[in-house]
Write a protein that holds these residues in place. Structure first.
Motif, short mmCIF file in Angstrom:
data_model
loop_
_atom_site.label_atom_id
_atom_site.label_comp_id
_atom_site.label_asym_id
_atom_site.label_seq_id
_atom_site.Cartn_x
_atom_site.Cartn_y
_atom_site.Cartn_z
N ILE A 1 69.93 19.27 48.56
CA ILE A 1 69.73 20.40 47.56
C ILE A 1 69.24 19.97 46.10
O ILE A 1 69.74 19.49 45.27
N PRO A 2 67.90 20.08 46.07
CA PRO A 2 67.39 19.83 44.70
C PRO A 2 67.42 20.89 43.61
O PRO A 2 67.43 21.96 44.10
N GLU A 3 67.98 20.46 42.49
CA GLU A 3 68.41 21.71 41.47
C GLU A 3 67.65 21.22 40.14
O GLU A 3 67.54 20.07 40.02
N VAL A 4 66.94 22.46 39.72
CA VAL A 4 66.03 22.16 38.48
C VAL A 4 66.51 23.52 37.70
O VAL A 4 67.04 24.54 38.22
N PRO A 5 66.28 23.35 36.34
CA PRO A 5 65.64 22.40 35.64
C PRO A 5 67.06 21.36 35.17
O PRO A 5 68.09 21.68 35.20
N HIS A 6 66.89 20.08 34.71
CA HIS A 6 67.90 19.13 34.40
C HIS A 6 68.54 19.50 33.12
O HIS A 6 69.87 19.90 32.85
N GLY A 7 67.82 20.12 31.96
CA GLY A 7 68.31 20.51 30.85
C GLY A 7 68.78 19.17 30.02
O GLY A 7 68.67 18.06 30.76
N ILE A 8 69.16 19.44 28.63
CA ILE A 8 69.54 18.26 27.91
C ILE A 8 71.03 17.85 28.41
O ILE A 8 71.16 16.75 28.51
N PHE A 9 71.57 19.09 28.64
CA PHE A 9 73.02 18.93 29.26
C PHE A 9 73.11 19.61 30.46
O PHE A 9 73.28 21.05 30.44
N PRO A 10 73.15 19.06 31.67
CA PRO A 10 73.22 19.90 32.97
C PRO A 10 74.54 20.58 33.14
O PRO A 10 75.19 20.46 34.07
N VAL A 11 74.68 21.74 32.06
CA VAL A 11 76.12 22.17 32.14
C VAL A 11 76.35 22.91 33.78
O VAL A 11 77.33 23.22 34.09
N VAL B 1 70.53 16.80 44.21
CA VAL B 1 69.88 15.74 43.14
C VAL B 1 68.89 16.57 42.32
O VAL B 1 68.81 17.78 42.40
N ILE B 2 68.75 15.92 41.36
CA ILE B 2 68.03 16.56 40.06
C ILE B 2 66.53 15.88 39.98
O ILE B 2 66.38 14.73 39.51
N PRO B 3 65.37 16.24 40.92
CA PRO B 3 64.35 15.37 41.03
C PRO B 3 63.79 14.90 39.59
O PRO B 3 63.19 13.88 39.54
N PHE C 1 69.05 29.08 35.78
CA PHE C 1 68.38 29.71 34.69
C PHE C 1 69.46 29.55 33.27
O PHE C 1 70.50 29.89 33.57
N GLY C 2 68.63 29.22 32.28
CA GLY C 2 69.63 29.06 31.08
C GLY C 2 69.84 27.57 30.67
O GLY C 2 70.40 27.45 29.60
N ASN C 3 69.92 26.68 31.70
CA ASN C 3 70.13 25.42 31.40
C ASN C 3 69.30 24.78 30.25
O ASN C 3 69.90 24.14 29.34
N SER C 4 68.01 25.26 30.17
CA SER C 4 67.32 24.77 28.96
C SER C 4 67.37 25.49 27.68
O SER C 4 67.01 25.11 26.67
N GLN C 5 68.42 26.44 27.46
CA GLN C 5 68.87 26.86 26.27
C GLN C 5 70.02 26.47 25.79
O GLN C 5 70.58 27.06 24.57
N VAL C 6 70.74 25.75 26.39
CA VAL C 6 72.17 25.37 25.89
C VAL C 6 72.10 24.42 24.72
O VAL C 6 73.01 24.75 23.81
N LEU C 7 71.29 23.85 24.55
CA LEU C 7 70.88 22.90 23.44
C LEU C 7 69.56 22.90 23.10
O LEU C 7 68.54 22.99 23.98
N HIS C 8 69.03 22.59 21.65
CA HIS C 8 67.93 22.51 21.61
C HIS C 8 67.52 20.70 20.96
O HIS C 8 68.36 20.22 20.54
N GLN C 9 66.17 20.69 21.10
CA GLN C 9 65.80 19.09 20.82
C GLN C 9 64.64 18.91 20.29
O GLN C 9 63.79 19.64 20.12
#
Length: 361
Positions: free
Chosen positions: A146-156, A223-225, A266-274
Protein backbone atom coordinates in the motif's frame (compact mmCIF):
# COMPACT_ATOMS: atom_id res chain seq x y z
CA UNK A 1 -22.35 1.80 -5.30
CA UNK A 2 -24.55 4.77 -6.02
CA UNK A 3 -23.97 8.47 -5.72
CA UNK A 4 -20.82 10.57 -5.99
CA UNK A 5 -18.06 10.47 -3.34
CA UNK A 6 -18.99 14.05 -2.42
CA UNK A 7 -22.62 13.14 -1.80
CA UNK A 8 -21.62 10.12 0.23
CA UNK A 9 -19.21 12.23 2.27
CA UNK A 10 -21.89 14.82 2.93
CA UNK A 11 -24.44 12.11 3.77
CA UNK A 12 -22.08 10.53 6.30
CA UNK A 13 -21.49 13.92 7.94
CA UNK A 14 -25.25 14.44 8.06
CA UNK A 15 -25.71 11.03 9.67
CA UNK A 16 -23.14 11.90 12.34
CA UNK A 17 -24.91 15.19 13.02
CA UNK A 18 -28.07 13.14 13.59
CA UNK A 19 -26.21 10.80 15.92
CA UNK A 20 -25.75 7.94 13.41
CA UNK A 21 -22.05 8.01 12.60
CA UNK A 22 -21.45 4.30 12.56
CA UNK A 23 -18.24 3.37 10.80
CA UNK A 24 -19.58 -0.16 10.44
CA UNK A 25 -22.63 0.99 8.51
CA UNK A 26 -20.47 3.14 6.29
CA UNK A 27 -18.13 0.23 5.57
CA UNK A 28 -21.08 -1.91 4.61
CA UNK A 29 -22.22 0.85 2.24
CA UNK A 30 -18.86 0.47 0.55
CA UNK A 31 -17.37 3.92 0.28
CA UNK A 32 -17.12 6.36 3.14
CA UNK A 33 -15.92 4.49 6.20
CA UNK A 34 -15.82 7.45 8.53
CA UNK A 35 -17.13 10.71 7.25
CA UNK A 36 -16.26 13.40 9.73
CA UNK A 37 -14.00 12.21 12.54
CA UNK A 38 -16.23 13.62 15.28
CA UNK A 39 -15.09 12.55 18.74
CA UNK A 40 -17.90 11.41 20.97
CA UNK A 41 -18.29 10.96 24.70
CA UNK A 42 -19.59 7.94 26.53
CA UNK A 43 -23.22 8.99 26.00
CA UNK A 44 -22.76 9.63 22.29
CA UNK A 45 -22.64 13.40 22.74
CA UNK A 46 -20.24 15.55 20.77
CA UNK A 47 -17.17 16.74 22.59
CA UNK A 48 -16.89 20.54 22.65
CA UNK A 49 -14.70 21.94 19.90
CA UNK A 50 -12.49 23.73 22.42
CA UNK A 51 -11.87 20.39 24.14
CA UNK A 52 -10.96 18.70 20.85
CA UNK A 53 -8.67 21.59 19.85
CA UNK A 54 -6.93 21.76 23.22
CA UNK A 55 -6.57 18.01 23.54
CA UNK A 56 -5.41 17.37 19.97
CA UNK A 57 -3.01 20.32 19.73
CA UNK A 58 -1.59 19.72 23.19
CA UNK A 59 -0.89 16.04 22.59
CA UNK A 60 0.57 16.68 19.11
CA UNK A 61 2.94 19.35 20.44
CA UNK A 62 4.05 17.13 23.33
CA UNK A 63 4.38 14.16 20.99
CA UNK A 64 6.51 16.17 18.56
CA UNK A 65 8.70 17.75 21.23
CA UNK A 66 9.39 14.46 23.00
CA UNK A 67 10.34 12.72 19.78
CA UNK A 68 12.46 15.69 18.68
CA UNK A 69 14.48 15.69 21.90
CA UNK A 70 15.18 11.94 22.11
CA UNK A 71 18.14 11.99 19.64
CA UNK A 72 19.86 14.72 21.67
CA UNK A 73 19.53 13.09 25.10
CA UNK A 74 22.85 11.19 24.97
CA UNK A 75 24.73 14.35 23.98
CA UNK A 76 23.09 16.38 26.76
CA UNK A 77 23.67 13.57 29.29
CA UNK A 78 27.38 13.23 28.44
CA UNK A 79 27.88 17.00 28.53
CA UNK A 80 26.24 17.26 31.96
CA UNK A 81 28.32 14.36 33.28
CA UNK A 82 31.53 16.04 32.09
CA UNK A 83 30.49 19.32 33.68
CA UNK A 84 29.49 17.57 36.88
CA UNK A 85 25.88 18.75 36.78
CA UNK A 86 23.42 16.35 38.50
CA UNK A 87 25.60 13.39 37.65
CA UNK A 88 23.36 10.82 39.33
CA UNK A 89 20.33 11.95 37.30
CA UNK A 90 22.12 12.09 33.94
CA UNK A 91 23.80 8.75 34.61
CA UNK A 92 20.33 7.27 35.10
CA UNK A 93 19.09 8.97 31.90
CA UNK A 94 22.03 7.58 29.91
CA UNK A 95 21.51 4.08 31.31
CA UNK A 96 17.80 4.19 30.49
CA UNK A 97 18.61 5.39 26.97
CA UNK A 98 20.95 2.44 26.39
CA UNK A 99 18.60 -0.12 27.94
CA UNK A 100 15.57 1.09 25.95
CA UNK A 101 17.66 0.97 22.78
CA UNK A 102 18.29 -2.73 23.36
CA UNK A 103 15.17 -4.00 25.15
CA UNK A 104 12.82 -5.34 24.09
CA UNK A 105 14.63 -6.76 21.10
CA UNK A 106 11.49 -6.52 18.97
CA UNK A 107 8.60 -4.19 19.72
CA UNK A 108 5.34 -5.83 18.68
CA UNK A 109 2.26 -4.08 17.39
CA UNK A 110 -0.17 -3.20 20.16
CA UNK A 111 -3.73 -3.00 18.89
CA UNK A 112 -5.04 -1.10 21.92
CA UNK A 113 -2.39 1.59 21.40
CA UNK A 114 -3.31 1.89 17.72
CA UNK A 115 -6.92 2.54 18.74
CA UNK A 116 -6.07 4.92 21.61
CA UNK A 117 -8.35 7.94 22.31
CA UNK A 118 -5.57 10.49 21.73
CA UNK A 119 -5.41 9.68 18.04
CA UNK A 120 -9.20 9.78 18.00
CA UNK A 121 -8.99 13.40 19.13
CA UNK A 122 -6.66 14.02 16.20
CA UNK A 123 -9.33 12.55 13.91
CA UNK A 124 -11.83 15.02 15.32
CA UNK A 125 -9.44 17.99 15.05
CA UNK A 126 -8.65 17.34 11.37
CA UNK A 127 -12.20 16.10 10.61
CA UNK A 128 -10.60 12.99 9.20
CA UNK A 129 -12.40 10.88 6.62
CA UNK A 130 -11.49 7.59 4.99
CA UNK A 131 -12.96 7.05 1.53
CA UNK A 132 -12.74 3.65 -0.18
CA UNK A 133 -13.49 3.83 -3.88
CA UNK A 134 -14.65 0.23 -4.26
CA UNK A 135 -14.72 -1.91 -1.13
CA UNK A 136 -15.96 -4.91 -3.13
CA UNK A 137 -12.70 -4.86 -5.11
CA UNK A 138 -10.61 -5.47 -1.98
CA UNK A 139 -9.69 -9.14 -1.86
CA UNK A 140 -8.63 -11.18 1.17
CA UNK A 141 -6.64 -13.93 -0.56
CA UNK A 142 -3.31 -12.08 -0.33
CA UNK A 143 -1.81 -8.96 1.27
CA UNK A 144 -1.37 -5.64 -0.51
CA UNK A 145 1.60 -3.34 -0.86
CA UNK A 146 0.00 0.00 0.00
CA UNK A 147 1.89 3.09 -1.23
CA UNK A 148 0.61 6.23 0.53
CA UNK A 149 1.27 9.77 -0.72
CA UNK A 150 2.09 12.49 0.03
CA UNK A 151 4.27 12.29 3.13
CA UNK A 152 3.66 15.85 4.30
CA UNK A 153 5.82 17.47 6.98
CA UNK A 154 4.01 15.45 9.62
CA UNK A 155 2.21 12.38 8.17
CA UNK A 156 -0.73 12.77 10.48
CA UNK A 157 -3.04 10.99 8.04
CA UNK A 158 -1.25 7.70 8.66
CA UNK A 159 -1.71 7.97 12.43
CA UNK A 160 -5.41 8.72 12.03
CA UNK A 161 -5.96 5.98 9.45
CA UNK A 162 -4.25 3.46 11.74
CA UNK A 163 -6.42 4.60 14.64
CA UNK A 164 -9.61 4.36 12.60
CA UNK A 165 -8.81 0.95 11.13
CA UNK A 166 -8.15 -0.68 14.52
CA UNK A 167 -10.72 1.31 16.49
CA UNK A 168 -13.56 0.34 14.16
CA UNK A 169 -12.17 -3.11 13.19
CA UNK A 170 -11.91 -2.10 9.55
CA UNK A 171 -9.03 -4.51 9.10
CA UNK A 172 -11.71 -7.20 9.36
CA UNK A 173 -14.60 -5.36 7.71
CA UNK A 174 -12.77 -4.07 4.63
CA UNK A 175 -9.22 -5.40 4.44
CA UNK A 176 -9.57 -9.17 4.69
CA UNK A 177 -8.79 -9.50 8.40
CA UNK A 178 -5.09 -8.93 7.84
CA UNK A 179 -2.96 -6.69 10.10
CA UNK A 180 -0.95 -3.79 8.72
CA UNK A 181 2.78 -3.10 8.89
CA UNK A 182 4.24 0.32 8.14
CA UNK A 183 7.71 0.93 6.70
CA UNK A 184 10.01 3.58 8.17
CA UNK A 185 13.65 4.67 8.12
CA UNK A 186 16.15 2.92 10.41
CA UNK A 187 16.34 5.86 12.82
CA UNK A 188 12.63 5.46 13.63
CA UNK A 189 13.00 1.83 14.72
CA UNK A 190 16.32 2.20 16.53
CA UNK A 191 15.99 5.20 18.85
CA UNK A 192 14.45 4.52 22.27
CA UNK A 193 10.90 5.74 22.71
CA UNK A 194 10.68 6.20 18.93
CA UNK A 195 11.02 2.46 18.41
CA UNK A 196 8.47 1.76 21.13
CA UNK A 197 5.80 4.18 19.93
CA UNK A 198 6.16 3.33 16.25
CA UNK A 199 6.63 -0.36 17.01
CA UNK A 200 3.31 -0.39 18.87
CA UNK A 201 1.79 1.14 15.73
CA UNK A 202 3.16 -1.73 13.65
CA UNK A 203 6.08 0.11 12.05
CA UNK A 204 9.08 -1.93 10.86
CA UNK A 205 12.38 -1.23 9.09
CA UNK A 206 12.02 -0.19 5.46
CA UNK A 207 14.46 -2.73 4.10
CA UNK A 208 13.87 -5.41 1.50
CA UNK A 209 14.19 -8.43 3.81
CA UNK A 210 11.97 -7.07 6.58
CA UNK A 211 9.17 -5.97 4.24
CA UNK A 212 9.37 -9.25 2.37
CA UNK A 213 8.97 -11.17 5.62
CA UNK A 214 5.93 -9.06 6.54
CA UNK A 215 4.27 -9.90 3.21
CA UNK A 216 5.11 -13.59 3.60
CA UNK A 217 3.49 -13.47 7.05
CA UNK A 218 0.31 -12.19 5.39
CA UNK A 219 0.44 -8.58 6.54
CA UNK A 220 -0.39 -5.61 4.36
CA UNK A 221 2.70 -3.41 3.97
CA UNK A 222 2.21 0.38 3.93
CA UNK A 223 5.03 2.47 2.44
CA UNK A 224 5.57 6.17 1.77
CA UNK A 225 7.65 6.04 -1.43
CA UNK A 226 8.67 9.70 -1.35
CA UNK A 227 10.27 9.50 2.10
CA UNK A 228 12.46 12.35 3.33
CA UNK A 229 12.79 13.82 -0.16
CA UNK A 230 9.02 14.22 -0.43
CA UNK A 231 8.82 15.65 3.08
CA UNK A 232 11.29 18.39 2.17
CA UNK A 233 9.35 19.14 -1.04
CA UNK A 234 6.11 19.67 0.88
CA UNK A 235 4.40 23.00 0.23
CA UNK A 236 0.97 24.24 1.27
CA UNK A 237 0.74 26.10 -2.05
CA UNK A 238 1.62 23.27 -4.45
CA UNK A 239 0.74 19.57 -4.26
CA UNK A 240 3.84 17.48 -4.97
CA UNK A 241 4.70 13.78 -4.79
CA UNK A 242 8.21 12.39 -5.19
CA UNK A 243 7.60 9.28 -7.28
CA UNK A 244 9.40 9.52 -10.61
CA UNK A 245 12.53 7.68 -9.44
CA UNK A 246 10.99 5.57 -6.66
CA UNK A 247 10.40 2.06 -7.98
CA UNK A 248 11.44 -0.15 -5.05
CA UNK A 249 7.87 -0.65 -3.79
CA UNK A 250 6.79 -1.74 -7.27
CA UNK A 251 9.54 -4.36 -7.45
CA UNK A 252 8.63 -5.54 -3.94
CA UNK A 253 5.03 -6.12 -5.04
CA UNK A 254 6.10 -7.94 -8.23
CA UNK A 255 8.56 -10.25 -6.49
CA UNK A 256 6.03 -11.28 -3.84
CA UNK A 257 3.01 -11.40 -6.16
CA UNK A 258 1.05 -8.71 -4.32
CA UNK A 259 -1.16 -6.08 -5.91
CA UNK A 260 -0.67 -2.37 -5.22
CA UNK A 261 -3.36 -0.46 -3.34
CA UNK A 262 -2.82 3.28 -4.00
CA UNK A 263 -3.80 5.78 -1.28
CA UNK A 264 -3.82 9.57 -1.40
CA UNK A 265 -3.89 11.74 1.73
CA UNK A 266 -5.62 15.00 0.83
CA UNK A 267 -4.73 17.73 3.30
CA UNK A 268 -1.45 16.21 4.59
CA UNK A 269 0.43 19.07 2.92
CA UNK A 270 -1.69 21.69 4.70
CA UNK A 271 -1.14 20.63 8.30
CA UNK A 272 2.13 22.61 8.67
CA UNK A 273 4.00 25.17 6.57
CA UNK A 274 7.74 25.04 6.07
CA UNK A 275 10.62 27.15 4.82
CA UNK A 276 11.79 26.10 1.36
CA UNK A 277 15.52 25.63 2.01
CA UNK A 278 17.82 23.75 -0.43
CA UNK A 279 20.43 23.52 2.34
CA UNK A 280 18.06 21.79 4.78
CA UNK A 281 16.98 19.44 2.00
CA UNK A 282 20.61 18.53 1.26
CA UNK A 283 21.43 18.11 4.97
CA UNK A 284 18.35 15.92 5.56
CA UNK A 285 19.34 13.57 2.75
CA UNK A 286 22.93 13.33 4.00
CA UNK A 287 21.90 12.57 7.58
CA UNK A 288 18.93 10.41 6.48
CA UNK A 289 16.65 12.26 8.86
CA UNK A 290 14.29 15.14 8.13
CA UNK A 291 15.25 18.61 9.37
CA UNK A 292 12.42 20.93 8.29
CA UNK A 293 11.93 24.47 9.56
CA UNK A 294 8.18 24.49 9.96
CA UNK A 295 5.36 26.27 11.77
CA UNK A 296 1.61 26.12 12.24
CA UNK A 297 -0.99 28.19 14.07
CA UNK A 298 0.25 31.50 15.52
CA UNK A 299 3.72 30.75 14.13
CA UNK A 300 4.07 27.89 16.62
CA UNK A 301 4.47 24.13 15.95
CA UNK A 302 0.72 23.70 16.38
CA UNK A 303 -0.83 22.06 13.29
CA UNK A 304 -3.46 23.96 11.32
CA UNK A 305 -6.95 22.35 11.54
CA UNK A 306 -6.89 21.44 7.84
CA UNK A 307 -9.39 18.86 6.61
CA UNK A 308 -7.61 15.54 5.99
CA UNK A 309 -9.19 12.90 3.77
CA UNK A 310 -7.57 9.61 2.84
CA UNK A 311 -8.85 8.07 -0.39
CA UNK A 312 -8.15 4.39 -0.99
CA UNK A 313 -8.15 3.61 -4.70
CA UNK A 314 -8.87 0.41 -6.55
CA UNK A 315 -6.25 -2.36 -6.43
CA UNK A 316 -3.72 -2.19 -9.24
CA UNK A 317 -3.04 -5.65 -10.64
CA UNK A 318 0.64 -6.55 -10.56
CA UNK A 319 2.17 -9.58 -12.32
CA UNK A 320 4.04 -12.06 -10.12
CA UNK A 321 7.59 -12.03 -11.46
CA UNK A 322 10.26 -13.32 -9.03
CA UNK A 323 13.07 -11.54 -10.92
CA UNK A 324 11.55 -8.62 -12.84
CA UNK A 325 13.63 -6.63 -15.30
CA UNK A 326 13.99 -2.86 -15.02
CA UNK A 327 11.65 -2.47 -17.98
CA UNK A 328 8.96 -4.62 -16.39
CA UNK A 329 9.21 -2.64 -13.17
CA UNK A 330 9.06 0.64 -15.12
CA UNK A 331 5.87 -0.46 -16.90
CA UNK A 332 4.05 -1.17 -13.63
CA UNK A 333 5.46 2.02 -12.10
CA UNK A 334 4.06 4.07 -15.00
CA UNK A 335 0.64 2.54 -14.42
CA UNK A 336 0.85 3.34 -10.71
CA UNK A 337 1.77 6.99 -11.30
CA UNK A 338 -1.16 7.28 -13.71
CA UNK A 339 -3.47 5.76 -11.08
CA UNK A 340 -2.29 8.14 -8.35
CA UNK A 341 -2.83 11.06 -10.72
CA UNK A 342 -6.35 9.81 -11.51
CA UNK A 343 -7.06 9.38 -7.80
CA UNK A 344 -6.01 12.97 -7.19
CA UNK A 345 -8.03 14.38 -10.09
CA UNK A 346 -11.18 12.41 -9.24
CA UNK A 347 -11.28 13.39 -5.58
CA UNK A 348 -9.53 16.75 -5.20
CA UNK A 349 -12.89 18.52 -5.09
CA UNK A 350 -13.51 16.95 -1.67
CA UNK A 351 -11.10 19.50 -0.20
CA UNK A 352 -11.92 22.32 -2.62
CA UNK A 353 -8.88 21.89 -4.87
CA UNK A 354 -10.65 22.01 -8.22
CA UNK A 355 -7.96 24.27 -9.72
CA UNK A 356 -4.94 22.51 -8.17
CA UNK A 357 -2.72 20.18 -10.21
CA UNK A 358 -0.54 17.36 -8.95
CA UNK A 359 3.18 17.60 -9.63
CA UNK A 360 4.93 14.23 -9.92
CA UNK A 361 8.64 14.74 -9.35
Amino acid sequence: MSGSPTNRLQQQEHNENEGDGSATAAAAAGVVVYGHGVARGGQGDRLPRWYVTLGACGTMVVFGMVLAWVPFLPVVAVACLVLGYCRWMWTAVLCCFVLLTIFPRKVKQWRAFCANPIFRLWCAYFRFSLVIEDVSALKSDKPYVIPEVPHGIFPVGLFMATNLVYRESLDTLAFGGRPFAGAAADVVVRLPLWRHIFGWLGVVRADWKTLGNELKAGRHVCVIPGGIAELMLTSHKVERVFLASRTGFVKLAMVHGCDLLPCYHFGNSQVLHQLDSPFLTWLSRKLRVSIPLCWGRYGLPIPFPARVIEVVGRPLKVPHIPSPTDQQVAEVHTRFVAEITRLFEDHKHLVGWEDRKLQVM
